[in-house]
Scaffold this active site. Structure first.
Site, short mmCIF file in Angstrom:
data_model
loop_
_atom_site.label_atom_id
_atom_site.label_comp_id
_atom_site.label_asym_id
_atom_site.label_seq_id
_atom_site.Cartn_x
_atom_site.Cartn_y
_atom_site.Cartn_z
CD GLU A 68 -1.53 -2.46 1.48
OE1 GLU A 68 -2.22 -3.43 1.10
OE2 GLU A 68 -0.45 -2.57 2.11
CG PHE A 93 -4.90 -3.76 4.03
CD1 PHE A 93 -4.68 -4.32 5.28
CD2 PHE A 93 -5.56 -4.53 3.08
CE1 PHE A 93 -5.09 -5.60 5.59
CE2 PHE A 93 -5.99 -5.82 3.38
CZ PHE A 93 -5.76 -6.35 4.63
#
Length: 325
Positions: A68, A93
Protein backbone atom coordinates in the site's frame (compact mmCIF):
# COMPACT_ATOMS: atom_id res chain seq x y z
CA UNK A 1 -44.27 14.91 11.39
CA UNK A 2 -41.47 13.72 9.11
CA UNK A 3 -41.81 14.27 5.40
CA UNK A 4 -39.63 13.18 2.48
CA UNK A 5 -38.24 16.16 0.62
CA UNK A 6 -39.07 16.35 -3.09
CA UNK A 7 -38.25 13.54 -5.51
CA UNK A 8 -34.69 13.05 -4.28
CA UNK A 9 -35.41 9.68 -2.63
CA UNK A 10 -36.83 6.50 -4.13
CA UNK A 11 -40.26 5.41 -2.96
CA UNK A 12 -38.90 2.06 -1.79
CA UNK A 13 -35.42 0.83 -0.94
CA UNK A 14 -35.69 -2.57 -2.61
CA UNK A 15 -32.67 -2.49 -4.93
CA UNK A 16 -29.22 -3.16 -3.48
CA UNK A 17 -25.68 -2.43 -4.63
CA UNK A 18 -22.40 -1.94 -2.74
CA UNK A 19 -21.01 1.58 -2.86
CA UNK A 20 -17.80 0.17 -4.36
CA UNK A 21 -19.85 -0.56 -7.50
CA UNK A 22 -20.64 3.14 -7.82
CA UNK A 23 -16.92 3.86 -7.64
CA UNK A 24 -16.16 1.27 -10.33
CA UNK A 25 -18.92 2.53 -12.60
CA UNK A 26 -17.62 6.09 -12.37
CA UNK A 27 -14.07 4.94 -13.14
CA UNK A 28 -15.34 3.36 -16.34
CA UNK A 29 -16.81 6.70 -17.39
CA UNK A 30 -13.70 8.63 -16.37
CA UNK A 31 -11.49 6.23 -18.33
CA UNK A 32 -13.30 7.24 -21.51
CA UNK A 33 -13.68 10.93 -20.72
CA UNK A 34 -10.24 11.97 -19.50
CA UNK A 35 -6.93 10.49 -20.61
CA UNK A 36 -5.17 12.10 -17.65
CA UNK A 37 -6.98 9.79 -15.21
CA UNK A 38 -4.80 6.97 -13.85
CA UNK A 39 -5.64 4.31 -11.27
CA UNK A 40 -3.30 2.44 -8.93
CA UNK A 41 -4.36 -0.58 -6.89
CA UNK A 42 -2.60 -2.68 -4.26
CA UNK A 43 -3.49 -6.14 -5.62
CA UNK A 44 -7.20 -5.92 -4.74
CA UNK A 45 -8.59 -4.39 -7.93
CA UNK A 46 -11.38 -6.92 -8.37
CA UNK A 47 -12.64 -6.28 -4.84
CA UNK A 48 -12.26 -2.49 -4.87
CA UNK A 49 -13.80 -2.35 -8.38
CA UNK A 50 -10.86 -0.36 -9.75
CA UNK A 51 -10.39 -3.30 -12.13
CA UNK A 52 -13.38 -1.96 -14.07
CA UNK A 53 -11.17 0.99 -15.13
CA UNK A 54 -8.56 -1.37 -16.62
CA UNK A 55 -11.08 -2.74 -19.10
CA UNK A 56 -11.18 0.62 -20.84
CA UNK A 57 -7.69 2.01 -20.16
CA UNK A 58 -5.27 -0.82 -19.35
CA UNK A 59 -2.29 1.40 -20.16
CA UNK A 60 -3.35 3.80 -17.37
CA UNK A 61 -3.96 1.14 -14.73
CA UNK A 62 -1.14 0.06 -12.40
CA UNK A 63 -0.78 -2.78 -9.92
CA UNK A 64 1.56 -2.06 -7.00
CA UNK A 65 1.23 -5.53 -5.51
CA UNK A 66 0.56 -6.12 -1.83
CA UNK A 67 2.30 -2.86 -0.95
CA UNK A 68 0.00 0.00 0.00
CA UNK A 69 2.84 2.42 0.71
CA UNK A 70 4.28 1.88 -2.75
CA UNK A 71 0.81 2.25 -4.28
CA UNK A 72 0.35 5.67 -2.69
CA UNK A 73 3.89 6.71 -3.61
CA UNK A 74 3.34 5.69 -7.23
CA UNK A 75 0.07 7.66 -7.34
CA UNK A 76 1.82 10.73 -5.93
CA UNK A 77 4.62 10.53 -8.51
CA UNK A 78 2.16 10.26 -11.38
CA UNK A 79 0.08 13.12 -9.99
CA UNK A 80 3.15 15.33 -9.82
CA UNK A 81 3.64 14.61 -13.52
CA UNK A 82 0.19 15.98 -14.30
CA UNK A 83 -1.95 12.85 -14.02
CA UNK A 84 -5.22 12.69 -12.09
CA UNK A 85 -4.52 9.86 -9.69
CA UNK A 86 -6.79 7.46 -7.84
CA UNK A 87 -5.34 4.80 -5.53
CA UNK A 88 -7.45 1.96 -4.11
CA UNK A 89 -7.18 -0.82 -1.57
CA UNK A 90 -9.05 -2.07 1.49
CA UNK A 91 -9.61 0.80 3.89
CA UNK A 92 -7.92 -1.00 6.80
CA UNK A 93 -4.68 -1.36 4.83
CA UNK A 94 -4.68 1.92 2.95
CA UNK A 95 -5.31 4.23 5.91
CA UNK A 96 -3.29 2.15 8.36
CA UNK A 97 -0.21 0.81 6.62
CA UNK A 98 0.19 3.77 4.26
CA UNK A 99 -0.56 6.52 6.79
CA UNK A 100 2.97 7.95 6.85
CA UNK A 101 3.17 8.14 3.06
CA UNK A 102 -0.27 9.76 2.88
CA UNK A 103 0.78 12.29 5.52
CA UNK A 104 4.18 13.16 4.11
CA UNK A 105 3.80 12.72 0.35
CA UNK A 106 0.12 13.51 -0.23
CA UNK A 107 -0.97 15.97 2.46
CA UNK A 108 2.26 17.79 3.34
CA UNK A 109 2.97 18.36 -0.36
CA UNK A 110 -0.73 19.00 -1.11
CA UNK A 111 -0.82 16.54 -4.01
CA UNK A 112 -4.39 15.90 -5.30
CA UNK A 113 -4.36 12.11 -4.98
CA UNK A 114 -7.76 10.48 -4.44
CA UNK A 115 -7.47 7.68 -1.87
CA UNK A 116 -10.30 5.13 -2.03
CA UNK A 117 -10.71 2.74 0.89
CA UNK A 118 -13.06 -0.18 0.27
CA UNK A 119 -14.51 -2.75 2.73
CA UNK A 120 -14.97 -0.14 5.45
CA UNK A 121 -16.84 -0.53 8.74
CA UNK A 122 -18.32 -3.60 10.42
CA UNK A 123 -20.45 -3.98 7.31
CA UNK A 124 -17.41 -5.92 6.05
CA UNK A 125 -18.73 -8.71 8.26
CA UNK A 126 -17.13 -12.10 8.72
CA UNK A 127 -13.58 -10.98 7.92
CA UNK A 128 -13.59 -9.74 11.50
CA UNK A 129 -12.06 -6.81 13.38
CA UNK A 130 -8.62 -7.10 11.75
CA UNK A 131 -10.25 -6.31 8.38
CA UNK A 132 -13.04 -3.99 9.54
CA UNK A 133 -11.82 -0.41 9.13
CA UNK A 134 -13.58 1.44 11.94
CA UNK A 135 -10.95 4.10 12.62
CA UNK A 136 -10.22 5.20 9.06
CA UNK A 137 -12.31 8.38 9.08
CA UNK A 138 -10.60 9.53 12.28
CA UNK A 139 -7.16 8.74 10.82
CA UNK A 140 -7.85 10.71 7.65
CA UNK A 141 -9.76 13.53 9.38
CA UNK A 142 -6.79 14.55 11.51
CA UNK A 143 -4.60 15.11 8.46
CA UNK A 144 -4.23 18.71 7.25
CA UNK A 145 -5.51 19.25 3.68
CA UNK A 146 -7.29 15.89 3.56
CA UNK A 147 -10.96 15.88 2.57
CA UNK A 148 -13.36 12.99 3.33
CA UNK A 149 -16.43 11.68 1.51
CA UNK A 150 -18.61 8.80 2.73
CA UNK A 151 -21.34 8.00 0.16
CA UNK A 152 -24.74 6.78 1.34
CA UNK A 153 -25.40 4.52 -1.65
CA UNK A 154 -23.88 3.42 -4.96
CA UNK A 155 -25.51 6.30 -6.83
CA UNK A 156 -23.95 8.84 -4.52
CA UNK A 157 -20.61 7.00 -4.74
CA UNK A 158 -20.70 7.24 -8.53
CA UNK A 159 -21.49 10.96 -8.48
CA UNK A 160 -18.83 11.64 -5.84
CA UNK A 161 -16.20 9.78 -7.86
CA UNK A 162 -17.08 11.74 -10.99
CA UNK A 163 -16.66 14.93 -8.95
CA UNK A 164 -13.25 13.76 -7.76
CA UNK A 165 -12.07 13.33 -11.33
CA UNK A 166 -11.45 17.10 -11.48
CA UNK A 167 -10.93 17.74 -7.76
CA UNK A 168 -7.58 19.42 -7.15
CA UNK A 169 -7.13 18.50 -3.49
CA UNK A 170 -6.32 15.30 -1.55
CA UNK A 171 -9.42 13.30 -0.70
CA UNK A 172 -10.39 10.05 1.02
CA UNK A 173 -13.44 8.24 -0.39
CA UNK A 174 -14.86 5.46 1.79
CA UNK A 175 -16.78 2.56 0.20
CA UNK A 176 -18.41 -0.70 1.31
CA UNK A 177 -18.30 -4.32 0.18
CA UNK A 178 -21.80 -5.32 1.33
CA UNK A 179 -24.74 -4.32 -0.89
CA UNK A 180 -26.91 -1.62 0.67
CA UNK A 181 -30.19 -0.11 -0.56
CA UNK A 182 -30.20 2.41 -3.38
CA UNK A 183 -31.96 5.37 -1.79
CA UNK A 184 -31.53 8.15 -4.35
CA UNK A 185 -33.33 8.70 -7.62
CA UNK A 186 -30.60 8.44 -10.23
CA UNK A 187 -31.94 11.25 -12.40
CA UNK A 188 -32.66 13.83 -9.70
CA UNK A 189 -29.58 13.30 -7.52
CA UNK A 190 -26.83 15.94 -7.57
CA UNK A 191 -23.63 15.71 -5.54
CA UNK A 192 -22.55 18.93 -3.84
CA UNK A 193 -19.21 18.67 -2.08
CA UNK A 194 -19.14 19.98 1.48
CA UNK A 195 -22.92 20.31 1.74
CA UNK A 196 -25.07 18.11 3.96
CA UNK A 197 -28.37 16.97 2.45
CA UNK A 198 -31.59 17.22 4.42
CA UNK A 199 -33.63 14.23 3.27
CA UNK A 200 -36.69 14.50 5.52
CA UNK A 201 -38.37 17.37 7.34
CA UNK A 202 -38.92 17.37 11.09
CA UNK A 203 -39.07 19.87 13.93
CA UNK A 204 -38.58 17.59 16.95
CA UNK A 205 -35.25 15.85 16.33
CA UNK A 206 -32.40 15.51 13.83
CA UNK A 207 -30.56 12.35 12.83
CA UNK A 208 -27.27 13.07 11.08
CA UNK A 209 -25.87 9.97 9.37
CA UNK A 210 -23.32 8.93 6.78
CA UNK A 211 -22.72 5.87 4.62
CA UNK A 212 -24.82 2.77 5.25
CA UNK A 213 -26.53 4.38 8.25
CA UNK A 214 -28.37 6.92 6.09
CA UNK A 215 -31.08 4.56 4.87
CA UNK A 216 -31.44 3.25 8.43
CA UNK A 217 -31.89 6.83 9.67
CA UNK A 218 -34.64 7.38 7.08
CA UNK A 219 -36.40 4.23 8.29
CA UNK A 220 -36.10 5.47 11.89
CA UNK A 221 -37.63 8.80 10.86
CA UNK A 222 -40.58 6.96 9.30
CA UNK A 223 -41.10 4.93 12.47
CA UNK A 224 -41.01 8.06 14.61
CA UNK A 225 -43.53 9.75 12.30
CA UNK A 226 -46.06 7.03 13.17
CA UNK A 227 -45.82 8.24 16.78
CA UNK A 228 -46.22 11.88 15.87
CA UNK A 229 -42.51 12.69 16.21
CA UNK A 230 -40.93 14.68 13.39
CA UNK A 231 -37.27 13.70 12.82
CA UNK A 232 -35.32 15.33 10.04
CA UNK A 233 -32.58 13.22 8.48
CA UNK A 234 -29.35 14.75 7.20
CA UNK A 235 -27.04 12.82 4.91
CA UNK A 236 -23.59 14.14 5.81
CA UNK A 237 -21.72 12.64 2.87
CA UNK A 238 -18.83 15.07 3.27
CA UNK A 239 -17.29 14.57 6.70
CA UNK A 240 -14.48 17.02 6.03
CA UNK A 241 -15.08 19.85 5.44
CA UNK A 242 -18.23 19.41 7.51
CA UNK A 243 -21.29 21.50 6.69
CA UNK A 244 -21.45 23.73 9.76
CA UNK A 245 -24.49 25.70 8.63
CA UNK A 246 -26.80 22.69 8.33
CA UNK A 247 -25.73 21.53 11.81
CA UNK A 248 -26.33 24.98 13.29
CA UNK A 249 -29.76 25.14 11.66
CA UNK A 250 -30.70 21.72 13.03
CA UNK A 251 -29.56 22.65 16.54
CA UNK A 252 -31.65 25.83 16.49
CA UNK A 253 -34.77 24.22 15.04
CA UNK A 254 -34.89 20.81 16.77
CA UNK A 255 -34.48 19.70 20.37
CA UNK A 256 -32.37 16.59 19.81
CA UNK A 257 -29.44 15.66 17.55
CA UNK A 258 -28.19 12.10 17.06
CA UNK A 259 -25.31 11.06 14.84
CA UNK A 260 -25.09 7.57 13.33
CA UNK A 261 -22.02 6.02 11.69
CA UNK A 262 -20.39 2.64 11.06
CA UNK A 263 -17.18 3.81 12.75
CA UNK A 264 -15.78 4.47 16.20
CA UNK A 265 -17.61 7.31 17.94
CA UNK A 266 -14.22 8.96 18.55
CA UNK A 267 -12.87 10.98 15.64
CA UNK A 268 -15.60 10.33 13.08
CA UNK A 269 -18.88 11.98 12.13
CA UNK A 270 -20.08 12.23 15.74
CA UNK A 271 -16.93 13.99 16.85
CA UNK A 272 -17.09 16.39 13.90
CA UNK A 273 -20.69 17.35 14.74
CA UNK A 274 -19.89 17.66 18.46
CA UNK A 275 -17.07 20.06 17.64
CA UNK A 276 -19.43 22.33 15.73
CA UNK A 277 -22.03 22.28 18.51
CA UNK A 278 -19.40 23.12 21.15
CA UNK A 279 -17.57 25.78 19.15
CA UNK A 280 -20.78 27.57 18.17
CA UNK A 281 -22.23 27.28 21.70
CA UNK A 282 -25.33 25.54 20.37
CA UNK A 283 -27.73 23.92 22.83
CA UNK A 284 -29.29 20.61 21.77
CA UNK A 285 -29.47 17.22 23.44
CA UNK A 286 -26.85 15.18 21.65
CA UNK A 287 -25.84 11.53 21.35
CA UNK A 288 -23.42 9.63 19.13
CA UNK A 289 -24.33 6.20 17.76
CA UNK A 290 -21.33 4.20 16.63
CA UNK A 291 -18.74 1.76 17.90
CA UNK A 292 -17.09 1.95 21.30
CA UNK A 293 -14.41 -0.67 20.70
CA UNK A 294 -13.58 -3.50 18.35
CA UNK A 295 -16.41 -5.52 16.86
CA UNK A 296 -16.61 -9.25 16.15
CA UNK A 297 -16.78 -11.55 13.17
CA UNK A 298 -20.29 -12.22 11.88
CA UNK A 299 -22.71 -11.53 9.09
CA UNK A 300 -23.21 -7.81 8.39
CA UNK A 301 -26.89 -8.04 9.37
CA UNK A 302 -26.09 -9.75 12.68
CA UNK A 303 -23.35 -7.26 13.47
CA UNK A 304 -25.60 -4.29 12.75
CA UNK A 305 -28.22 -5.72 15.11
CA UNK A 306 -25.70 -6.50 17.85
CA UNK A 307 -24.10 -3.06 17.81
CA UNK A 308 -27.35 -1.15 17.52
CA UNK A 309 -27.13 0.05 13.93
CA UNK A 310 -30.87 -0.35 13.44
CA UNK A 311 -33.85 1.90 12.81
CA UNK A 312 -35.40 0.69 16.07
CA UNK A 313 -32.33 1.75 18.07
CA UNK A 314 -32.13 5.18 16.45
CA UNK A 315 -35.84 5.80 16.98
CA UNK A 316 -35.59 4.67 20.60
CA UNK A 317 -32.64 6.97 21.30
CA UNK A 318 -34.56 9.92 19.86
CA UNK A 319 -37.57 9.14 22.04
CA UNK A 320 -35.44 8.82 25.17
CA UNK A 321 -33.75 12.16 24.59
CA UNK A 322 -37.08 13.87 23.92
CA UNK A 323 -38.40 12.57 27.25
CA UNK A 324 -35.84 14.75 29.02
CA UNK A 325 -38.01 17.83 28.42
Amino acid sequence: MSEIKGDLLRESFDEYLPTRDGYGKALEKLAKQDKRIIVVDADLASSTRSLWFSKHAPERFFYAGISEQNAVGLAVGLALEGKKAFVSSFAIFLTGRAFEIIRQSVCYNNVPVKIVGSHAGILTGKDGPTAQATEDIAIMRCLPRMNIIVPADAIEAEHATMFLGDFEQPCYLRTNREPTPLIFNEHSYRFEFGKGMQLTDGRDATIIACGALVHIAIEASRELAKKGIGARVINMHTIKPIDRKIIEKAAKETKVIITAEDHQIIGGLGSAVAEVLAEENLRARFKRIGLRGFAESGSPADLYRKYGFTAERLASEVEELLKLD
